[in-house]
Design a protein around this motif. Structure first.
Motif, PDB file in Angstrom:
ATOM      1  N   CYS A  73     -50.448 -58.844  12.383  1.00  0.00           N
ATOM      2  CA  CYS A  73     -51.607 -58.807  13.276  1.00  0.00           C
ATOM      3  C   CYS A  73     -52.227 -57.409  13.240  1.00  0.00           C
ATOM      4  N   ALA A  75     -54.219 -56.240  15.547  1.00  0.00           N
ATOM      5  CA  ALA A  75     -54.476 -55.732  16.900  1.00  0.00           C
ATOM      6  C   ALA A  75     -53.260 -54.952  17.399  1.00  0.00           C
ATOM      7  N   ASN A  76     -53.421 -54.381  18.576  1.00  0.00           N
ATOM      8  CA  ASN A  76     -52.398 -53.435  19.006  1.00  0.00           C
ATOM      9  C   ASN A  76     -52.094 -53.564  20.499  1.00  0.00           C
ATOM     10  N   CYS A  77     -52.076 -54.790  20.984  1.00  0.00           N
ATOM     11  CA  CYS A  77     -51.920 -55.017  22.428  1.00  0.00           C
ATOM     12  C   CYS A  77     -50.615 -54.375  22.918  1.00  0.00           C
ATOM     13  N   CYS A  80     -47.243 -56.309  23.374  1.00  0.00           N
ATOM     14  CA  CYS A  80     -46.919 -57.398  22.452  1.00  0.00           C
ATOM     15  C   CYS A  80     -45.938 -56.956  21.365  1.00  0.00           C
ATOM     16  N   LEU A  82     -45.752 -58.122  18.485  1.00  0.00           N
ATOM     17  CA  LEU A  82     -46.367 -58.178  17.155  1.00  0.00           C
ATOM     18  C   LEU A  82     -47.406 -57.083  16.943  1.00  0.00           C
ATOM     19  N   ALA A  83     -47.584 -56.205  17.929  1.00  0.00           N
ATOM     20  CA  ALA A  83     -48.616 -55.162  17.823  1.00  0.00           C
ATOM     21  C   ALA A  83     -48.433 -54.355  16.550  1.00  0.00           C
ATOM     22  N   ILE A 127     -52.938 -65.158  14.968  1.00  0.00           N
ATOM     23  CA  ILE A 127     -52.879 -63.713  15.192  1.00  0.00           C
ATOM     24  C   ILE A 127     -54.227 -63.128  14.754  1.00  0.00           C
ATOM     25  N   THR A 128     -54.452 -61.861  15.061  1.00  0.00           N
ATOM     26  CA  THR A 128     -55.738 -61.249  14.693  1.00  0.00           C
ATOM     27  C   THR A 128     -55.635 -60.750  13.248  1.00  0.00           C
ATOM     28  N   ARG A 192     -55.656 -53.833  25.695  1.00  0.00           N
ATOM     29  CA  ARG A 192     -55.961 -54.628  24.490  1.00  0.00           C
ATOM     30  C   ARG A 192     -57.168 -54.078  23.723  1.00  0.00           C
ATOM     31  N   HIS A 200     -60.155 -55.979  20.777  1.00  0.00           N
ATOM     32  CA  HIS A 200     -60.539 -57.104  21.650  1.00  0.00           C
ATOM     33  C   HIS A 200     -61.531 -56.705  22.743  1.00  0.00           C
TER      34      HIS A 200
END
Ligand code: SF4
Length: 372
Positions: A73, A75-77, A80, A82-83, A127-128, A192, A200
């Protein structure tokens, strides 16, 4: 044996080990969606692909799949697993505290077709990652053509194009989830968006929920909300009310820190606060109250639910308010019950994956009005 020849043997062993490792890595790199998918550990247990049993006989009623790419992914939330900036590769990053093993779609489909009857739905989580759009559609089409379970897609709004939602419906999905996660635009941006150099945008998530409602209709659009991110109970009640008024169902999660994530040191929300939010969601969605019927203290905690105490007591004792909320199966019961996705197995659960028993209901009654 001379020193020189034993050195050579060691070198040979080392280089053959490195070659094997390289081979494994290349093989793993080729495993990607739509031909492969990640699967939650609880799903793998339910489908018999991994051995294991869960606390109190819990079963996972949904096949939870995650689109899989070696580059993961983008993104970097902050919360998360999975960031992008969380240490580890996408292959070995845990998500919601458990490993997500990778399986070929063919194996997943044959396991679904031999699944226990309590499994009622499949969910594909995006996922992004730009490649994800096409792969998700292909996976959904395959699941529709080759299995009998209904399909949800947890979409990645940031990468979607105008016609994607319509194509998702055409591909076989009947429900859409949108992980709004944060209760206010400020918290969303902090965790986010700009605050984590993430892509996001709050507005995009709300636009996409409107479009999803146009295409899939009520009650087929759900929003994920995570409690314990610095919002007040009043703010969480307000967003749940706003979502319900527009036709979107709230699916509640509790913050539960992922190791090595940006928020690894943060605590779970207090259990009584989570119970109050669950109860508020339930009575809002049963249309017994709106947020303006409820009262809050100066810290934004719920002090009055706006219902007569005997009615409120009966609702608490019924227990359903405290069970996991998520997409329903054809039997009208929650299919996406995510056993122990929010907390460790115990008598106090931040989402019961089964009806709470008398011991658990007693604990809920003892704690729910505790505002310490
Ligand atoms: S977009 Fe989704 S999968 Fe990616 S880091 Fe954010 S929450 Fe995690």
């Amino acid at each position: 044996m001379s020193d020189i020849s034993s050195q050579k043997i060691r070198q040979n062993i080392l280089s053959s080990r490195s070659l094997r490792l390289c081979g494994e890595l290349i093989k793993m790199d080729k495993q990607q969606s739509p031909e492969y998918a990640k699967m939650s550990q609880a799903t793998a247990i339910s489908l018999g692909l991994v051995r294991g049993r869960m606390y109190r006989g819990a079963v996972n009623r949904c096949v939870n799949l995650l689109v899989h790419y070696p580059d993961g992914c983008s993104a970097n939330c902050a919360y998360c697993g999975l960031a992008k900036k969380r240490p580890g590769t996408y292959h070995d990053k845990s998500f919601i505290h458990v490993p997500w093993p990778v399986f070929p779609m063919g194996q997943i489909i044959s396991a679904i077709n031999n699944t226990p009857s309590y499994v009622k739905r499949t969910c594909i989580s995006m996922i992004t990652n730009g490649k994800c759009r096409q792969a998700t559609l292909e996976m959904s089409r395959r699941l529709k053509d080759e299995t009998a379970l209904p399909i949800s897609i947890l979409i990645a709004p940031t990468i979607l194009h105008e016609n994607d939602l319509a194509e998702m419906k055409e591909s076989g999905a009947d429900k859409i989830g949108v992980a709004v996660d944060l209760a206010t635009p400020e918290l969303f941006d902090k965790y986010r968006g700009k605050g984590v150099s993430g892509p996001h945008k709050w507005e995009k998530y709300w636009e996409i929920m409107e479009t999803a409602l146009d295409i899939f209709g009520h009650p087929n659009v759900g929003a994920h909300l995570m409690v314990g991110m610095g919002e007040t109970e009043e703010q969480m009640v307000s967003i749940m009310n706003r979502l319900w008024q527009m036709g979107v169902v709230s699916h509640l999660f509790s913050f539960f820190a992922e190791e090595d994530s940006r928020l690894a040191a943060n605590p779970q929300p207090p259990w009584p606060a989570y119970l109050r939010i669950q109860l508020a969601r339930y009575i809002i969605e049963e249309e017994l109250v709106r947020n303006q019927d409820m009262s809050f203290d100066k810290a934004g905690r719920i002090i009055d639910f706006g219902l007569a105490s005997d009615l409120l007591g009966s609702i608490i004792s019924f227990g359903k308010a405290f069970m996991t909320g998520g997409c329903l199966g054809p039997d009208g019961q929650v299919a996406c019950n995510r056993p122990f996705g929010n907390c460790l197995p115990d008598v106090n659960q931040w989402n019961y994956p089964y009806p709470p028993n008398e011991e658990e209901l007693d604990l809920i009654r003892q704690n729910i009005f505790n505002v310490e």
